[in-house]
Design an enzyme around this catalytic site. Structure first.
Site, short mmCIF file in Angstrom:
data_model
loop_
_atom_site.label_atom_id
_atom_site.label_comp_id
_atom_site.label_asym_id
_atom_site.label_seq_id
_atom_site.Cartn_x
_atom_site.Cartn_y
_atom_site.Cartn_z
N LYS A 1 10.11 -15.15 -16.04
CA LYS A 1 10.63 -14.68 -14.75
C LYS A 1 9.67 -14.99 -13.62
CE LYS A 1 9.85 -10.69 -13.32
NZ LYS A 1 8.92 -9.96 -12.42
N SER A 2 8.37 -14.75 -13.86
CA SER A 2 7.37 -14.96 -12.81
C SER A 2 7.35 -16.42 -12.37
CB SER A 2 5.99 -14.54 -13.31
OG SER A 2 5.96 -13.16 -13.58
N ARG B 1 8.93 -18.00 -8.69
CA ARG B 1 8.01 -18.74 -7.82
C ARG B 1 8.51 -20.16 -7.56
NH1 ARG B 1 5.15 -14.74 -9.94
NH2 ARG B 1 3.21 -14.02 -8.97
N ARG C 1 9.75 1.67 -3.81
CA ARG C 1 8.65 0.76 -4.12
C ARG C 1 7.86 0.43 -2.85
NH1 ARG C 1 9.94 -3.70 -8.64
NH2 ARG C 1 7.67 -3.51 -8.75
N GLU D 1 1.53 -5.29 -16.77
CA GLU D 1 2.91 -5.35 -17.27
C GLU D 1 2.97 -5.29 -18.79
OE1 GLU D 1 4.08 -10.02 -17.12
OE2 GLU D 1 3.51 -9.06 -15.23
#
EC number: 2.5.1.19
Length: 452
Positions: free
Chosen positions: A45-46, A50, A148, A338
């Protein structure tokens, strides 16, 4: 690819046709024998999000091969489309969905609303992009997203001359009034609560008139590997982006190149599967493991042996094999917070106490993960104490019961992990795993089937 598909019932772990919905409690499968399994995982996902942002800001089309298809990545796709980027699905190079062809818009335009869901990458990476568009762009998201931290994103863009309306909330919802350009220059921010504030600015900085000289001023900077991931992705697009010294980065203005990018598997999502080997006394191998990566999930190769496991990397296959017991640990996870939920779950099943620190910042993730982990393990008979910057875990015999997910994908998978060793664990809202791994229930079922 409509985002709403991730609100539908998800795969049933027991292999029949009955769905698992948001409203049902998912009976976490109990392992009756050591698991011995080999599996592949979807893309990171990261990295996917990006590369989507960089592709939208590039000067030529890009192809993302084996990208992640999940709620978070689909929210990013739909947001970029709403700003004028063309994103098309093309024949896939992997087994988890199509590749993506991204064609940048000649000019980005606002006059739209972006749904962030619970995706920190969307709410923190895209406001600078929206400021480079013409017209207002309103950002909002799930109820939890409004809690958040967003003050740093809003204040940093204001310091760069961007007009943002938030009615003083310093949180979602807010509106970015894009003028089509950002001057850039020097900027100091406090990114103590999330490295995403840094990455969001760096990803768009090459499109600023003067680039960006960014400095962090605060008592800590969590998840540094994610910033290194951002810098590496920017450099691969032909932009000069460097870390001048700890807490200081610079990106020169210039064109962002289109690229053909292969997305690595998500190594953080590998954590519960690899930990399952330790819980059940078996072995689990993940294929496609990169020999070199900026993903924090790579730290699992050094972290899991602390629990008594052995780890072997052969070619692109990483295998974790359980030891004769689950040891307690004392670790600082400041670079990889995480990974905390599955590791805390593992520590709750160990035979001696553990202390996991350096993770105060995960109070500001999808939920307050420190409070959530302590509450849910204690509700099952465990003993977890919150520390200012982490958790102290004293193993106790656990019993079945409801495990609340708090709409947090990593809380849901942590509950599934404990369920391997404890009868009667019911995970609330397993469908929330669609945030980054829609196939989780199916893959978890496959893990147990392989073990059988």
């Amino acid at each position: 690819m409509p985002v709403s598909r991730y609100s539908v019932p998800q795969f049933n772990p027991y292999g029949d046709d009955s769905p698992v919905s948001h409203d049902e409690h998912w009976p976490a499968p109990r392992a009756t024998a050591p698991i011995h399994a080999v599996l592949s995982l979807p893309g990171s996902k990261s990295l996917t999000n990006r590369e989507l942002v960089l592709s939208a800001l590039a000067d030529a089309p890009s192809i993302l091969r084996a990208p992640l298809h999940s709620r978070d990545s689909d929210l990013m796709v739909e947001a970029l489309r709403s700003l004028g980027t063309t994103i098309e699905e093309v024949d896939g190079s992997g087994g988890f969905g199509p590749d993506l062809r991204i064609t940048p818009a000649e000019e980005l335009f606002g006059s739209t609303t972006i749904d962030c869901g619970l995706a920190g990458t969307v709410m923190r990476f895209l406001p600078p992009v929206a400021a480079l568009a013409l017209g207002p762009t309103t950002f909002d998201g799930d109820e939890g997203a409004r809690r958040r931290p967003m003050a740093t994103t809003i204040s940093s863009l204001r310091d760069l001359g961007v007009d943002i309306g938030d009615d003083g909330r310093a949180a979602l919802p807010f509106t970015v009034h894009g003028s089509g350009r950002i001057r850039g220059g020097s900027l100091t921010i406090d990114a103590s609560s999330s490295s995403q504030f840094v990455s969001g600015l760096l990803l768009a900085a090459a499109r600023f008139d003067e680039g960006l000289e960014l400095r962090h001023h605060g008592d800590r900077l969590p998840s540094l590997p994610h910033i290194e991931m951002t810098l590496a992705a920017i450099r691969a697009r032909g932009v000069r982006a460097v870390s001048n010294e700890p807490g200081s980065w610079s990106v020169e203005p210039g064109a962002i190149a289109g690229a053909d990018v292969a997305i690595e598997p998500d190594l953080s999502n590998a954590a519960p599967f690899l930990a399952a080997a330790i819980v059940t006394g078996g072995s689990v191998a993940i294929t496609g493991w990169p020999s070199s990566t900026t993903q924090v999930g790579a730290d699992l190769a050094e972290l899991l042996p602390l629990f008594g496991a052995t780890v072997e990397l052969e070619g692109d296959r990483l295998t974790v094999t359980a030891g004769d017991r689950i040891r307690g640990v004392s670790i600082d996870l400041s670079t990889g917070g995480e990974l905390a939920p599955p590791l805390v779950a593992l520590a709750a099943l160990a035979d001696e106490p553990s202390e996991i620190t350096g993770i105060g910042h995960i109070r500001h993730h999808e939920t307050d993960r420190l409070a959530a982990l302590a509450t849910e393990i204690n509700n099952l008979g465990g003993e977890v104490t919150e520390l200012p910057d982490g958790l102290a875990i004293t193993p106790r015999p656990l019993h079945g019961g409801l495990w609340s997910s708090y709409a947090d994908h990593r809380m849901a998978t942590a509950g599934a992990l404990i369920g391997l060793a404890v009868d009667g664990v019911l995970v609330e809202d397993i469908a929330t795993t669609a945030k980054t791994l829609p196939q989780f229930p199916e893959l978890w079922h496959g893990l147990l089937t392989a073990g059988a």
